[in-house]
Design an enzyme around this catalytic site. Structure first.
Site, short mmCIF file in Angstrom:
data_model
loop_
_atom_site.label_atom_id
_atom_site.label_comp_id
_atom_site.label_asym_id
_atom_site.label_seq_id
_atom_site.Cartn_x
_atom_site.Cartn_y
_atom_site.Cartn_z
N TYR A 34 -13.00 7.07 -8.43
CA TYR A 34 -13.55 8.38 -8.08
C TYR A 34 -13.99 9.14 -9.34
O TYR A 34 -13.61 10.29 -9.56
CB TYR A 34 -12.54 9.17 -7.24
CG TYR A 34 -12.10 8.37 -6.04
CD1 TYR A 34 -13.00 8.13 -5.00
CD2 TYR A 34 -10.84 7.78 -5.95
CE1 TYR A 34 -12.64 7.34 -3.92
CE2 TYR A 34 -10.48 6.99 -4.88
CZ TYR A 34 -11.38 6.78 -3.86
OH TYR A 34 -11.04 5.99 -2.80
N HIS A 58 -5.59 5.32 7.42
CA HIS A 58 -5.53 5.49 5.97
C HIS A 58 -4.40 6.46 5.69
O HIS A 58 -4.42 7.58 6.17
CB HIS A 58 -6.86 6.02 5.44
CG HIS A 58 -7.00 5.83 3.95
ND1 HIS A 58 -6.09 6.34 3.06
CD2 HIS A 58 -7.94 5.18 3.22
CE1 HIS A 58 -6.47 6.01 1.82
NE2 HIS A 58 -7.58 5.30 1.90
N LYS A 108 -16.89 3.22 -2.05
CA LYS A 108 -17.04 4.62 -2.49
C LYS A 108 -16.22 4.93 -3.75
O LYS A 108 -16.57 5.82 -4.50
CB LYS A 108 -16.67 5.59 -1.37
CG LYS A 108 -15.18 5.86 -1.17
CD LYS A 108 -14.98 7.13 -0.32
CE LYS A 108 -13.54 7.54 -0.19
NZ LYS A 108 -12.72 6.72 0.72
N GLU A 150 -8.17 -1.94 2.81
CA GLU A 150 -9.37 -1.37 2.18
C GLU A 150 -9.04 -0.73 0.83
O GLU A 150 -9.21 0.47 0.65
CB GLU A 150 -10.01 -0.33 3.11
CG GLU A 150 -10.49 -0.90 4.42
CD GLU A 150 -10.85 0.17 5.44
OE1 GLU A 150 -11.57 -0.15 6.40
OE2 GLU A 150 -10.41 1.33 5.29
N SER A 153 -5.01 8.98 -0.11
CA SER A 153 -5.37 8.30 -1.35
C SER A 153 -4.66 8.88 -2.56
O SER A 153 -4.65 10.09 -2.76
CB SER A 153 -6.88 8.39 -1.55
OG SER A 153 -7.27 7.56 -2.61
C1 LIG Z 1 -11.61 6.11 0.57
C2 LIG Z 1 -11.25 5.12 1.58
C3 LIG Z 1 -10.56 3.95 1.19
C4 LIG Z 1 -10.05 3.71 -0.21
O1 LIG Z 1 -8.95 4.48 -0.48
P1 LIG Z 1 -8.07 4.26 -1.80
O2 LIG Z 1 -6.98 5.26 -1.68
O3 LIG Z 1 -8.96 4.48 -2.97
O4 LIG Z 1 -7.55 2.87 -1.76
C5 LIG Z 1 -10.30 3.01 2.17
N1 LIG Z 1 -10.70 3.18 3.46
C6 LIG Z 1 -11.37 4.28 3.85
C7 LIG Z 1 -11.79 4.40 5.27
C8 LIG Z 1 -11.65 5.29 2.93
O5 LIG Z 1 -12.30 6.38 3.34
#
Ligand SMILES: *Cc1c(COP(=O)(O)O)cnc(C)c1O
Length: 427
Positions: free
Chosen positions: A394, A213, A84, A287, A216
């Site tokens: 993004y 997470h 994404k 991720e 971000s």
């Molecule tokens: C958006 C997202 C990421 C990536 O996050 P970053 O901060 O760009 O590294 C990883 N895992 C999940 C589930 C996400 O929604």
């Protein structure tokens, strides 16, 4: 006596130029003294009035270097690039050829990754709330791991994809101070964990791990520690409930590519050792999205309009808040730009080094579409350019076509810069 080392691996380069998503496209290899900024200047000069603007440059070298850094600093963490963040196929294909796996959150993202010939077992469907049709699609193509944080999700997966293995997404306790706090939407609370584990078990679905997470962008790198500790508690709860031993620890995204990465990596490695040190079968995955995408893209926009109101100089560029620069709105990005003067009007006047607090507008007819305010720029003219660095995260993925302006710089030039030979140091 220091020796000069050129960090070049020809086999690596060859495999990247042959990667799906890159192969068949023109990649301009830049010698060490030529920067991406020089490359952009030469594109604008050579194509002059025919050039489609805005455009972006993807530097494949940045991806290679970041992958080397990741595998050096986080050797036990397998990267699953979060599509994404930037679904550009050259970027995904390059990462695939460098050994990355993928985090997809929708049918279209899975399709994009599979279209490059990546095997479905290199994909985690990391969206805790999926529509039934997308779950059916995942079952059809063999994407067999997904995340969940609600009982309702278990029902849907049992119905449409009973072979799918589950990863329980938990909400980290700390507020990491990140720009985009994903815990507002996702992640099981501590007190919900036993019920969610039991519900999956009763449904006959296998829970193989835990994910989180920390948020971000600019988050506190120390947040991984607390979140990994919480994950360990979930592993223990599952054991107490008599469920099969979990094996996946998914530490999510939230990494940036600067020096903060080193702090985050130390933090992650230490937490894994502390909480999972004696777990030999553990598979740790991450991720990263922003980490790989952010610094690999540079955006070049043309000045298409100018208005002078006394001391105030206002410019219009051909990309904005509804396009690539939507990161200002949705990702709370603070962007900066460098002017490139090309207009013939400067010929008499290039030595003018004065700068003015200027406004830069995007092209749409909405006043929200303001990119920079009180931003120091020299006096510029129509047909000069503004170049924005670090425009890969993004940005292209989340723009719109509002007002008839295409959401993203459609023209993406591929480059591969060359590291400047450096003196070998002992470290
Ligand atoms: C958006 C997202 C990421 C990536 O996050 P970053 O901060 O760009 O590294 C990883 N895992 C999940 C589930 C996400 O929604």
């Amino acid at each position: 006596m220091p020796t000069l080392v050129v960090e070049e691996s020809h086999t690596n380069l060859k495999s990247i130029f042959g990667a799906s998503g890159v192969k068949g496209k023109k990649v301009t290899t830049l010698p060490p003294e030529i920067t991406i900024s020089h490359f952009i200047q030469s594109i604008i000069k050579n194509k002059s009035s025919q050039i489609d603007s805005p455009f972006s440059v993807l530097d494949l070298r940045v991806l290679m270097d970041l992958m080397t850094k990741w595998t050096t600093k986080l050797p036990t963490v397998k990267p699953y690039y979060a599509v994404k963040c930037n679904p550009n196929l050259s970027l995904i294909g390059t990462l695939a050829s460098l050994g990355s796996n993928f985090d997809c959150a929708s049918r279209a993202e899975i399709e994009a990754v599979l279209s490059l010939g990546v095997s479905p077992d290199r994909i985690i469907y990391a969206n805790p709330c999926k529509s039934e049709s997308h779950i059916k699609y995942a079952a059809n193509v063999g994407v067999n791991i997904t995340t969940y944080d609600s009982v309702g999700e278990i029902d849907k997966i049992k119905k449409w994809h009973p072979k799918c293995e589950l990863v329980l997404r938990i909400k980290p306790q700390e507020d990491s101070g990140a720009r985009s706090c994903l815990g507002l939407k996702y992640g099981a609370l501590v007190e919900e964990v036993p019920e969610l584990l039991k519900a999956a078990d009763v449904a006959g679905l296998k829970v193989i791990g835990v994910s989180f997470h920390i948020g971000s962008g600019g988050g506190n790198a120390m947040a991984y520690h607390g979140a990994i500790a919480l994950a360990k508690n979930v592993f223990e709860t599952a054991s107490l409930l008599g469920m099969p031993k979990m094996k996946i620890l998914n530490i999510g995204g939230g990494f940036t590519s600067g020096t903060k990465f080193d702090v985050a990596a130390l933090n992650v490695n230490d937490a894994i050792k502390t909480y999972f040190g004696n777990d030999e079968d553990l598979v740790v995955i991450g991720e990263p999205g922003r980490y790989f995408a952010e610094t690999s893209f540079t955006l070049a926009t043309k000045i298409i309009g100018k208005r002078v109101r006394g001391e105030l100089k206002e410019y219009w560029i051909d990309d904005g808040i509804y396009g690539t620069l939507n990161n200002i709105m949705f990702d709370f990005a603070i962007v900066s730009c460098t002017p490139m003067r090309f207009s013939s009007k400067h010929e008499k006047n290039v030595r003018d080094t004065k700068s003015y607090a200027s406004t830069v507008f995007g092209p749409t007819c909405d006043s929200v579409d303001t990119v920079l305010k009180e931003y120091e720029l020299p006096e510029l003219e129509v047909n000069d350019w503004l170049v924005f660095q670090n425009m890969g995260a993004y940005t292209l993925s989340s723009g719109t076509n509002f007002n008839g302006f295409s959401s993203s710089a459609k023209n993406i030039y591929l480059a591969c810069s060359t590291p400047v030979p450096r003196e070998e140091t002992n470290f």
